[in-house]
Design an enzyme around this catalytic site. Structure first.
Site, PDB file in Angstrom:
ATOM      1  N   CYS A 110      72.008 -79.366 -63.692  1.00 25.88           N
ATOM      2  CA  CYS A 110      73.127 -80.323 -64.030  1.00 25.88           C
ATOM      3  C   CYS A 110      74.467 -80.157 -63.287  1.00 25.88           C
ATOM      4  O   CYS A 110      74.766 -81.188 -62.916  1.00 25.88           O
ATOM      5  CB  CYS A 110      73.263 -80.009 -65.790  1.00 25.88           C
ATOM      6  SG  CYS A 110      73.693 -78.405 -66.185  1.00 25.88           S
TER       7      CYS A 110
HETATM    8  N1  LIG Z   1      70.067 -77.916 -71.070  1.00 23.83           N
HETATM    9  C1  LIG Z   1      70.339 -78.308 -69.798  1.00 23.83           C
HETATM   10  O1  LIG Z   1      71.326 -79.051 -70.014  1.00 23.83           O
HETATM   11  C2  LIG Z   1      69.646 -78.117 -68.748  1.00 23.83           C
HETATM   12  C3  LIG Z   1      68.468 -77.419 -68.544  1.00 23.83           C
HETATM   13  N2  LIG Z   1      67.829 -77.536 -67.352  1.00 23.83           N
HETATM   14  C4  LIG Z   1      66.882 -76.496 -67.312  1.00 23.83           C
HETATM   15  O2  LIG Z   1      65.666 -77.086 -67.954  1.00 23.83           O
HETATM   16  C5  LIG Z   1      64.782 -76.199 -68.474  1.00 23.83           C
HETATM   17  C6  LIG Z   1      64.766 -76.292 -70.051  1.00 23.83           C
HETATM   18  O3  LIG Z   1      65.999 -76.162 -70.484  1.00 23.83           O
HETATM   19  P1  LIG Z   1      66.324 -76.322 -71.983  1.00 23.83           P
HETATM   20  O4  LIG Z   1      65.578 -77.532 -72.645  1.00 23.83           O
HETATM   21  O5  LIG Z   1      67.918 -76.351 -71.987  1.00 23.83           O
HETATM   22  O6  LIG Z   1      65.507 -75.049 -72.583  1.00 23.83           O
HETATM   23  P2  LIG Z   1      65.331 -74.743 -74.143  1.00 23.83           P
HETATM   24  O7  LIG Z   1      65.398 -72.943 -73.995  1.00 23.83           O
HETATM   25  O8  LIG Z   1      65.964 -75.459 -75.034  1.00 23.83           O
HETATM   26  O9  LIG Z   1      63.678 -75.078 -74.414  1.00 23.83           O
HETATM   27  C7  LIG Z   1      62.722 -74.502 -73.578  1.00 23.83           C
HETATM   28  C8  LIG Z   1      61.378 -75.053 -73.990  1.00 23.83           C
HETATM   29  O10 LIG Z   1      60.364 -74.245 -73.097  1.00 23.83           O
HETATM   30  C9  LIG Z   1      59.277 -73.757 -73.943  1.00 23.83           C
HETATM   31  N3  LIG Z   1      58.996 -72.411 -73.441  1.00 23.83           N
HETATM   32  C10 LIG Z   1      59.783 -71.247 -73.362  1.00 23.83           C
HETATM   33  N4  LIG Z   1      58.879 -70.476 -72.672  1.00 23.83           N
HETATM   34  C11 LIG Z   1      57.667 -71.040 -72.326  1.00 23.83           C
HETATM   35  C12 LIG Z   1      56.710 -70.141 -71.849  1.00 23.83           C
HETATM   36  N5  LIG Z   1      56.579 -69.115 -71.212  1.00 23.83           N
HETATM   37  N6  LIG Z   1      55.499 -71.304 -71.482  1.00 23.83           N
HETATM   38  C13 LIG Z   1      55.648 -72.477 -72.037  1.00 23.83           C
HETATM   39  N7  LIG Z   1      56.843 -72.872 -72.755  1.00 23.83           N
HETATM   40  C14 LIG Z   1      57.692 -72.178 -72.881  1.00 23.83           C
HETATM   41  C15 LIG Z   1      60.134 -73.621 -75.444  1.00 23.83           C
HETATM   42  O11 LIG Z   1      59.077 -73.785 -76.568  1.00 23.83           O
HETATM   43  P3  LIG Z   1      58.137 -72.623 -76.856  1.00 23.83           P
HETATM   44  O12 LIG Z   1      58.934 -71.367 -76.702  1.00 23.83           O
HETATM   45  O13 LIG Z   1      58.204 -72.959 -78.274  1.00 23.83           O
HETATM   46  O14 LIG Z   1      56.942 -72.742 -76.297  1.00 23.83           O
HETATM   47  C16 LIG Z   1      60.829 -74.612 -75.260  1.00 23.83           C
HETATM   48  O15 LIG Z   1      60.263 -75.893 -75.679  1.00 23.83           O
HETATM   49  C17 LIG Z   1      65.416 -74.862 -68.101  1.00 23.83           C
HETATM   50  O16 LIG Z   1      64.874 -74.418 -66.828  1.00 23.83           O
HETATM   51  C18 LIG Z   1      66.881 -75.037 -67.922  1.00 23.83           C
HETATM   52  O17 LIG Z   1      67.460 -74.338 -66.814  1.00 23.83           O
HETATM   53  C19 LIG Z   1      68.215 -78.173 -66.077  1.00 23.83           C
HETATM   54  C20 LIG Z   1      69.232 -79.108 -66.097  1.00 23.83           C
HETATM   55  C21 LIG Z   1      70.414 -79.251 -67.308  1.00 23.83           C
HETATM   56  C1  LIG Z   2      76.763 -74.492 -70.524  1.00 22.91           C
HETATM   57  C2  LIG Z   2      75.468 -73.853 -69.753  1.00 22.91           C
HETATM   58  O1  LIG Z   2      75.013 -72.485 -70.231  1.00 22.91           O
HETATM   59  N1  LIG Z   2      74.921 -74.355 -68.699  1.00 22.91           N
HETATM   60  C3  LIG Z   2      73.830 -73.640 -67.906  1.00 22.91           C
HETATM   61  C4  LIG Z   2      73.286 -74.736 -66.925  1.00 22.91           C
HETATM   62  C5  LIG Z   2      71.841 -74.865 -67.337  1.00 22.91           C
HETATM   63  C6  LIG Z   2      71.077 -75.800 -66.163  1.00 22.91           C
HETATM   64  O2  LIG Z   2      71.664 -76.721 -65.482  1.00 22.91           O
HETATM   65  O3  LIG Z   2      69.924 -75.537 -66.088  1.00 22.91           O
HETATM   66  P1  LIG Z   2      69.335 -74.982 -64.504  1.00 22.91           P
HETATM   67  O4  LIG Z   2      69.539 -73.772 -64.589  1.00 22.91           O
HETATM   68  O5  LIG Z   2      67.934 -75.442 -64.660  1.00 22.91           O
HETATM   69  O6  LIG Z   2      70.203 -75.628 -63.587  1.00 22.91           O
HETATM   70  C7  LIG Z   2      74.178 -72.137 -67.240  1.00 22.91           C
HETATM   71  O7  LIG Z   2      75.399 -72.176 -66.935  1.00 22.91           O
HETATM   72  O8  LIG Z   2      73.180 -71.612 -67.074  1.00 22.91           O
END
Ligand SMILES: NC(=O)C1=CN([C@@H]2O[C@H](COP(=O)(O)OP(=O)(O)OC[C@H]3O[C@@H](n4cnc5c(N)ncnc54)[C@H](OP(=O)(O)O)[C@@H]3O)[C@@H](O)[C@H]2O)C=CC1
Ligand SMILES: CC(=O)N[C@@H](CCC(=O)OP(=O)(O)O)C(=O)O
EC number: 1.2.1.38
Length: 345
Positions: A149
């Protein structure tokens, strides 16, 4: 119609994918995994999805995922890299929202992500999915690494300056602020309401894992090494990123043409809005939308150009951009399913 699977459907980016895909006319979501909530109907966990999905969460199962045309990984780092090879061998296409395939230097990746990469051969073949830069290669990609992000907001704001060699590439500063949903739903200590309400802080100021990703993208844009200082901050709100970017212009006469240069760079980009010079983009103007809005500033006779860039971290910063990449990969209209304006107020 394409069949889509989501690994990690109970996370913030997973449920954002479900929200966007619920109204995507070309997509049928055929499986949504969660190990902890397996068996629970999706709409029981997320009532906003009632009437859109009659699926239940299921355990991740490669045989089910291999029947999909495309699989999104909305999982923590280290998950996709272990499952991708089997899917690649089955001809499934993948958009990975984690950082598993974003960095080409796997030694740097191991340092920042605390593990050894297990599939370097696929890392080499992965395409970094920033459509405004890589649209043509995304079209043919089997594996797309969706950008982070902060890197999305920062790169889009700096690109026109670096692509045209207008600023000192060695002295770039990115001051970024994010809502708490950026940390994910795992309820990490430090993002609970009682921890962040009515407060604001910097974090990762001595180094954040997005620094190498930002540096990699800006180095490509500048066609040479860059020096970047990146400091993230945590805001007491759910969604949104604002990045204030600073760069030293080489020739102050170029200030005159910056606005036109940004507008022409992004004129044909459906999801980048260059606002009038001197505007102040607000995160609420992109909330829930796959949009990056930005604006330029200069203070008095300073030689520092200031760019403010805003996105919704869960949309253009994650799930929306992932769907944008899917649209490009499958030759669909790039804006399909992503045209809703932001939610205001
Ligand atoms: N939040 C944000 O704004 C952003 C996040 N990201 C990236 O996107 C990804 C997801 O982020 P986010 O949605 O915030 O994460 P969350 O922690 O909210 O959700 C993670 C998901 O992955 C599942 N999970 C966790 N471990 C495993 C595993 N070993 N095998 C299969 N499923 C698994 C969990 O469900 P369960 O454990 O029940 O299987 C859950 O559904 C991360 O890599 C994050 O860095 C990228 C850009 C922005
Ligand atoms: C507020 C906050 O915690 N933000 C996250 C950004 C998560 C994210 O962008 O996910 P990726 O690691 O997949 O890029 C952080 O700084 O780690």
């Amino acid at each position: 119609m394409i069949k889509v699977g989501i690994v990690g459907g109970t996370g913030y980016t997973g449920v954002e994918l479900l929200r966007i895909l619920a109204v995507h006319p070309e997509v049928q979501v055929s499986c949504i995994t969660s190990r902890s909530e397996a068996g629970m109907p999706v709409a029981d966990m997320y009532p906003n999805l009632r009437g859109h999905y009659d699926l239940a969460f299921s355990e991740p199962d490669a045989s089910v995922l291999k029947a999909c045309d495309l699989v999104f990984f909305a999982t923590p780092h280290g998950v996709a890299m272990r499952m991708v090879p089997e899917l690649m061998a089955a001809g499934v296409r993948v958009v990975d929202l984690s950082a598993d395939f974003r960095l080409k230097d796997l030694d740097v990746w191991a340092d920042w992500y605390g593990m050894q990469h297990e599939t370097p051969e696929w890392n080499e073949r992965a395409v970094y999915g920033l459509p405004e830069v890589a649209r043509e290669v995304i079209k043919e990609a089997q594996l797309v690494a969706n950008p982070g992000c902060y890197p999305t907001a920062v790169q889009l704001g700096f690109l026109p300056l670096l692509e045209n060699g207008l600023v000192d590439p060695g002295r770039l500063i990115a001051d970024a602020k994010s809502g708490a949903s950026g940390a994910g739903r795992q309820g990490k200590i430090g993002v609970l309401h009682g921890e962040i309400g009515e407060s604001f802080k910097a974090y990762g100021a001595s180094g954040h894992r997005h620094l190498p990703e930002i540096r990699q993208g800006l180095t490509d844009a500048a066609s040479g090494r860059v020096g970047v200082t990146f400091v993230p901050h945590l805001l007491p709100m759910i969604r949104g990123i604002e990045a204030t970017l600073y760069a030293e212009i080489k020739n102050t006469a170029d200030f005159e043409r910056l606005q036109e240069l940004f507008e022409s760079r992004y004129r044909d980009e459906p999801f980048v809005d260059v606002m009038p010079y001197g505007s102040h983009p607000e995160t609420r103007s992109v909330r829930g939308a796959n949009q990056c809005r930005m604006a330029l500033h200069r203070q008095e006779d300073s030689n520092i150009v200031i760019v403010s860039s805003v996105i919704d971290n869960l949309v253009k910063g994650a799930a929306g951009q992932a769907v944008q990449n899917m649209n490009i990969m499958f030759g669909m209209k790039e804006t399909q399913g992503l045209e809703a304006p932001a939610l205001l107020p």
